[in-house]
Design a protein around this motif. Structure first.
Motif, PDB file in Angstrom:
ATOM      1  N   GLN A 147       0.256  -6.474   8.853  1.00  0.00           N
ATOM      2  CA  GLN A 147       0.633  -5.296   8.080  1.00  0.00           C
ATOM      3  C   GLN A 147       1.777  -4.555   8.768  1.00  0.00           C
ATOM      4  O   GLN A 147       1.712  -4.271   9.966  1.00  0.00           O
ATOM      5  N   VAL A 148       2.789  -4.260   7.970  1.00  0.00           N
ATOM      6  CA  VAL A 148       3.985  -3.593   8.475  1.00  0.00           C
ATOM      7  C   VAL A 148       4.087  -2.206   7.853  1.00  0.00           C
ATOM      8  O   VAL A 148       4.160  -2.070   6.624  1.00  0.00           O
ATOM      9  N   ASN A 149       4.078  -1.184   8.683  1.00  0.00           N
ATOM     10  CA  ASN A 149       4.290   0.184   8.215  1.00  0.00           C
ATOM     11  C   ASN A 149       5.792   0.453   8.148  1.00  0.00           C
ATOM     12  O   ASN A 149       6.511   0.223   9.125  1.00  0.00           O
ATOM     13  N   ILE A 150       6.246   0.932   7.005  1.00  0.00           N
ATOM     14  CA  ILE A 150       7.672   1.189   6.800  1.00  0.00           C
ATOM     15  C   ILE A 150       7.879   2.684   6.601  1.00  0.00           C
ATOM     16  O   ILE A 150       7.229   3.305   5.757  1.00  0.00           O
ATOM     17  N   SER A 151       8.781   3.238   7.368  1.00  0.00           N
ATOM     18  CA  SER A 151       9.134   4.653   7.245  1.00  0.00           C
ATOM     19  C   SER A 151      10.519   4.756   6.615  1.00  0.00           C
ATOM     20  O   SER A 151      11.486   4.187   7.131  1.00  0.00           O
ATOM     21  N   VAL A 152      10.597   5.472   5.496  1.00  0.00           N
ATOM     22  CA  VAL A 152      11.864   5.627   4.766  1.00  0.00           C
ATOM     23  C   VAL A 152      12.381   7.045   5.008  1.00  0.00           C
ATOM     24  O   VAL A 152      11.807   8.015   4.500  1.00  0.00           O
ATOM     25  N   PRO A 153      13.465   7.204   5.769  1.00  0.00           N
ATOM     26  CA  PRO A 153      14.000   8.548   6.053  1.00  0.00           C
ATOM     27  C   PRO A 153      14.530   9.221   4.788  1.00  0.00           C
ATOM     28  O   PRO A 153      15.165   8.582   3.944  1.00  0.00           O
ATOM     29  N   LEU A 154      14.275  10.525   4.678  1.00  0.00           N
ATOM     30  CA  LEU A 154      14.757  11.306   3.537  1.00  0.00           C
ATOM     31  C   LEU A 154      15.628  12.478   3.978  1.00  0.00           C
ATOM     32  O   LEU A 154      16.183  13.184   3.136  1.00  0.00           O
ATOM     33  N   HIS A 155      15.729  12.683   5.276  1.00  0.00           N
ATOM     34  CA  HIS A 155      16.542  13.770   5.825  1.00  0.00           C
ATOM     35  C   HIS A 155      17.582  13.193   6.780  1.00  0.00           C
ATOM     36  O   HIS A 155      17.462  12.059   7.253  1.00  0.00           O
ATOM     37  N   CYS A 156      18.584  13.995   7.074  1.00  0.00           N
ATOM     38  CA  CYS A 156      19.573  13.640   8.087  1.00  0.00           C
ATOM     39  C   CYS A 156      20.098  14.933   8.712  1.00  0.00           C
ATOM     40  O   CYS A 156      19.877  16.028   8.189  1.00  0.00           O
ATOM     41  N   ASP A 157      20.791  14.801   9.825  1.00  0.00           N
ATOM     42  CA  ASP A 157      21.292  15.985  10.528  1.00  0.00           C
ATOM     43  C   ASP A 157      22.590  16.516   9.919  1.00  0.00           C
ATOM     44  O   ASP A 157      22.785  17.721   9.808  1.00  0.00           O
ATOM     45  N   ASN A 158      23.475  15.597   9.535  1.00  0.00           N
ATOM     46  CA  ASN A 158      24.783  16.012   9.008  1.00  0.00           C
ATOM     47  C   ASN A 158      25.085  15.278   7.704  1.00  0.00           C
ATOM     48  O   ASN A 158      25.750  14.233   7.703  1.00  0.00           O
ATOM     49  N   PRO A 159      24.598  15.779   6.576  1.00  0.00           N
ATOM     50  CA  PRO A 159      24.822  15.083   5.303  1.00  0.00           C
ATOM     51  C   PRO A 159      26.298  14.964   4.931  1.00  0.00           C
ATOM     52  O   PRO A 159      26.691  14.035   4.220  1.00  0.00           O
ATOM     53  N   GLU A 160      27.142  15.883   5.429  1.00  0.00           N
ATOM     54  CA  GLU A 160      28.561  15.836   5.071  1.00  0.00           C
ATOM     55  C   GLU A 160      29.261  14.617   5.661  1.00  0.00           C
ATOM     56  O   GLU A 160      30.230  14.107   5.097  1.00  0.00           O
ATOM     57  N   THR A 161      28.784  14.159   6.800  1.00  0.00           N
ATOM     58  CA  THR A 161      29.448  13.033   7.472  1.00  0.00           C
ATOM     59  C   THR A 161      28.684  11.720   7.319  1.00  0.00           C
ATOM     60  O   THR A 161      29.113  10.693   7.842  1.00  0.00           O
ATOM     61  N   GLU A 190       0.853  -1.192   0.000  1.00  0.00           N
ATOM     62  CA  GLU A 190       0.000   0.000   0.000  1.00  0.00           C
ATOM     63  C   GLU A 190       0.888   1.240   0.000  1.00  0.00           C
ATOM     64  O   GLU A 190       1.660   1.454   0.932  1.00  0.00           O
ATOM     65  N   ILE A 191       0.779   2.031  -1.063  1.00  0.00           N
ATOM     66  CA  ILE A 191       1.602   3.234  -1.197  1.00  0.00           C
ATOM     67  C   ILE A 191       0.682   4.450  -1.258  1.00  0.00           C
ATOM     68  O   ILE A 191      -0.081   4.604  -2.217  1.00  0.00           O
ATOM     69  N   PRO A 192       0.732   5.327  -0.274  1.00  0.00           N
ATOM     70  CA  PRO A 192      -0.104   6.533  -0.318  1.00  0.00           C
ATOM     71  C   PRO A 192       0.237   7.400  -1.527  1.00  0.00           C
ATOM     72  O   PRO A 192       1.373   7.394  -2.017  1.00  0.00           O
ATOM     73  N   GLU A 193      -0.732   8.144  -1.993  1.00  0.00           N
ATOM     74  CA  GLU A 193      -0.516   9.017  -3.146  1.00  0.00           C
ATOM     75  C   GLU A 193       0.578  10.040  -2.860  1.00  0.00           C
ATOM     76  O   GLU A 193       1.379  10.377  -3.736  1.00  0.00           O
ATOM     77  N   SER A 194       0.630  10.528  -1.628  1.00  0.00           N
ATOM     78  CA  SER A 194       1.658  11.507  -1.270  1.00  0.00           C
ATOM     79  C   SER A 194       3.058  10.910  -1.395  1.00  0.00           C
ATOM     80  O   SER A 194       4.009  11.593  -1.806  1.00  0.00           O
ATOM     81  N   THR A 195       3.189   9.626  -1.057  1.00  0.00           N
ATOM     82  CA  THR A 195       4.487   8.958  -1.192  1.00  0.00           C
ATOM     83  C   THR A 195       4.865   8.817  -2.660  1.00  0.00           C
ATOM     84  O   THR A 195       6.015   9.063  -3.051  1.00  0.00           O
ATOM     85  N   THR A 196       3.907   8.427  -3.493  1.00  0.00           N
ATOM     86  CA  THR A 196       4.169   8.276  -4.929  1.00  0.00           C
ATOM     87  C   THR A 196       4.636   9.589  -5.544  1.00  0.00           C
ATOM     88  O   THR A 196       5.612   9.629  -6.315  1.00  0.00           O
ATOM     89  N   GLN A 197       3.967  10.678  -5.211  1.00  0.00           N
ATOM     90  CA  GLN A 197       4.337  11.982  -5.758  1.00  0.00           C
ATOM     91  C   GLN A 197       5.722  12.410  -5.290  1.00  0.00           C
ATOM     92  O   GLN A 197       6.519  12.950  -6.073  1.00  0.00           O
ATOM     93  N   VAL A 254       3.423  -2.838   3.931  1.00  0.00           N
ATOM     94  CA  VAL A 254       3.540  -4.163   3.334  1.00  0.00           C
ATOM     95  C   VAL A 254       2.663  -5.132   4.120  1.00  0.00           C
ATOM     96  O   VAL A 254       2.621  -5.090   5.355  1.00  0.00           O
ATOM     97  N   CYS A 255       1.951  -5.982   3.403  1.00  0.00           N
ATOM     98  CA  CYS A 255       1.096  -6.997   4.030  1.00  0.00           C
ATOM     99  C   CYS A 255       1.810  -8.342   3.929  1.00  0.00           C
ATOM    100  O   CYS A 255       1.939  -8.904   2.838  1.00  0.00           O
ATOM    101  N   LEU A 256       2.287  -8.849   5.060  1.00  0.00           N
ATOM    102  CA  LEU A 256       3.067 -10.086   5.080  1.00  0.00           C
ATOM    103  C   LEU A 256       2.188 -11.277   5.454  1.00  0.00           C
ATOM    104  O   LEU A 256       1.457 -11.222   6.442  1.00  0.00           O
ATOM    105  N   PRO A 257       2.264 -12.367   4.684  1.00  0.00           N
ATOM    106  CA  PRO A 257       1.512 -13.574   5.052  1.00  0.00           C
ATOM    107  C   PRO A 257       2.210 -14.312   6.188  1.00  0.00           C
ATOM    108  O   PRO A 257       3.434 -14.360   6.258  1.00  0.00           O
ATOM    109  N   ILE A 258       1.415 -14.880   7.084  1.00  0.00           N
ATOM    110  CA  ILE A 258       1.958 -15.698   8.167  1.00  0.00           C
ATOM    111  C   ILE A 258       1.070 -16.918   8.340  1.00  0.00           C
ATOM    112  O   ILE A 258      -0.012 -17.002   7.755  1.00  0.00           O
ATOM    113  N   ALA A 259       1.527 -17.855   9.159  1.00  0.00           N
ATOM    114  CA  ALA A 259       0.747 -19.058   9.490  1.00  0.00           C
ATOM    115  C   ALA A 259       0.255 -19.754   8.223  1.00  0.00           C
ATOM    116  O   ALA A 259      -0.940 -19.971   8.037  1.00  0.00           O
TER     117      ALA A 259
END
Length: 210
Positions: A81-95, A35-42, A69-74
């Motif tokens: 259902q697993v919510n995944i957060s993908v970081p796009l920012h960081c504090d110190n990009p130089e390091t 499941e991908i929200p429209e805001s994520t796609t854009q 992601v919807c993972l099958p079990i049993a």
């Protein structure tokens, strides 16, 4: 003292984050699986354009984007259902030398309590290896579900309704074969009880009332 604002990830690391999203989309091609929200796609499309032309000004993007992601079990009978957060920012990009770790949380399924979901979420391996996290979640959730099933009443027992006891009296019940038939056939009908031979003979049966 003012807090330093986070910055958009460097291009090479941003491309790695986008590659992770591409991998998830390839692994889970069905809308029922990913499941991908429209805001994520854009946001992903804007980031792709920027990565192709990194000399341009980075687009205004959130600190992270999410997908589920919807993972099958049993054996596939249940899912989690697993919510995944993908970081796009960081504090110190130089390091920054490697991609920031993905974040994971679970949507509470009907067969888990909130506390149980919290314990499982807290134990998920942290890092950028989504496959390892998925395998762990599937294994632990399957083990939990199987343990819970073994502690509950079997469905056939739960559907039998209240127990009913019936008595039968026979003028004579002395043939051993007849007694053996009663004893051997009763379990097939989910019946219990006892039989007393003699004149008269007595048969007591107990079972669920459907």
């Amino acid at each position: 003292m003012a807090c330093k604002e986070s910055s958009v990830l460097p291009v090479d690391i941003m491309e790695a984050q986008l590659s992770t999203i591409d991998l998830l989309m390839a692994m889970f091609p069905s809308p029922d699986e990913l499941e991908i929200p429209e805001s994520t796609t854009q946001c992903v499309e804007r980031l792709r354009d920027w990565c192709e032309n990194p000399t341009s000004t980075p687009p205004k993007i959130p600190s992270s984007i999410s997908l589920t992601v919807c993972l099958p079990i049993a054996d596939g009978d249940r899912t989690i259902q697993v919510n995944i957060s993908v970081p796009l920012h960081c504090d110190n990009p130089e390091t920054l030398e490697q991609s920031p770790s993905l974040g994971y949380s679970l949507r509470q399924p009907e067969w888990m309590s909130r506390a149980e979901v919290a314990r499982l979420t807290a134990s998920i391996p942290q890092g950028d290896d989504a496959l390892e996290a998925f395998e762990y979640i599937q294994a632990e959730a399957s083990r939990f579900f199987e343990n819970k099933q073994s502690q509950t009443v079997a469905p056939e027992d739960a559907d039998r309704g209240p127990t009913v006891r019936v008595w039968f009296y026979f003028p004579s019940l002395s043939t051993r074969k007849k007694r053996d038939d009663m004893v051997n056939l009763a379990p097939g009908y989910a019946l219990t009880g006892f039989v007393l031979a003699g004149k008269p003979g007595v048969l007591c049966l107990e079972g669920g009332f459907a």
